[in-house]
Design a protein around this motif. Structure first.
Motif, PDB file in Angstrom:
ATOM      1  N   VAL A  76       0.852  -1.199   0.000  1.00 40.72           N
ATOM      2  CA  VAL A  76       0.000   0.000   0.000  1.00 40.72           C
ATOM      3  C   VAL A  76       0.884   1.244   0.000  1.00 40.72           C
ATOM      4  N   VAL A  77       1.888   1.256   0.873  1.00 45.97           N
ATOM      5  CA  VAL A  77       2.800   2.401   0.949  1.00 45.97           C
ATOM      6  C   VAL A  77       3.580   2.550  -0.358  1.00 45.97           C
ATOM      7  N   TYR A  78       4.077   1.428  -0.887  1.00 51.55           N
ATOM      8  CA  TYR A  78       4.844   1.415  -2.138  1.00 51.55           C
ATOM      9  C   TYR A  78       4.043   2.058  -3.267  1.00 51.55           C
ATOM     10  N   ALA A  82       4.225   5.416  -5.488  1.00 46.87           N
ATOM     11  CA  ALA A  82       4.277   5.382  -6.955  1.00 46.87           C
ATOM     12  C   ALA A  82       3.293   6.383  -7.556  1.00 46.87           C
ATOM     13  N   VAL A  83       2.102   6.461  -6.990  1.00 47.51           N
ATOM     14  CA  VAL A  83       1.130   7.453  -7.469  1.00 47.51           C
ATOM     15  C   VAL A  83       1.710   8.852  -7.298  1.00 47.51           C
ATOM     16  N   LEU A 100      -3.261  -0.586  -8.314  1.00 46.51           N
ATOM     17  CA  LEU A 100      -2.489  -1.527  -7.505  1.00 46.51           C
ATOM     18  C   LEU A 100      -2.466  -1.113  -6.034  1.00 46.51           C
ATOM     19  N   ALA A 101      -2.486   0.185  -5.756  1.00 46.12           N
ATOM     20  CA  ALA A 101      -2.613   0.642  -4.367  1.00 46.12           C
ATOM     21  C   ALA A 101      -3.950   0.179  -3.799  1.00 46.12           C
ATOM     22  N   GLY A 102      -5.003   0.307  -4.594  1.00 47.50           N
ATOM     23  CA  GLY A 102      -6.321  -0.142  -4.157  1.00 47.50           C
ATOM     24  C   GLY A 102      -6.386  -1.643  -3.940  1.00 47.50           C
TER      25      GLY A 102
END
Length: 115
Positions: A76-78, A82-83, A100-102
């Motif tokens: 999630v942090v990664y 990235a966003v 991908l965060a979602g």
């Protein structure tokens, strides 16, 4: 809920293993995409290694849940990072990182609910 958490973990792990491996192998397409947001050289290796490590943590978490929770939290942090990197570089192609965060957040939520 445990089955859903396991399925989400395995699917996310497969995606991270593929993506991380492409970064570590310096795929031409990945190098070009990452260069657009200012990521080059050893940083690409670190990011690929983090994705592979997260994949291993998600799979190991099938037997020891805290590993999967740590891996999903890291992802999630990664991907939020990235966003941010895409937005900072004014790169219009930030949506895959957002998705991908979602997915990482959904996996984390399922893992926490399965405790």
């Amino acid at each position: 809920m445990t089955l859903a958490a396991h399925i989400a973990s395995v699917l996310l792990a497969a995606g991270m293993l593929a993506s991380g491996s492409l970064k570590l192998a310096r795929s031409e397409r990945i190098v070009t995409l990452m260069s657009a947001v200012g990521v080059q050289g050893p940083v690409l290796t670190v990011l690929g290694g983090l994705q592979v490590a997260a994949a291993l943590g998600l799979v190991a978490g099938l037997w020891f849940a805290p590993l999967a929770i740590a891996a999903a939290t890291g992802l999630v942090v990664y991907f939020l990072g990235a966003v941010g990197a895409h937005l900072r570089a004014h790169d219009p192609d930030w949506q895959p990182a957002g998705v991908l965060a979602g997915l990482s957040a959904v996996t984390l939520t399922l893992l926490l609910l399965a405790l």
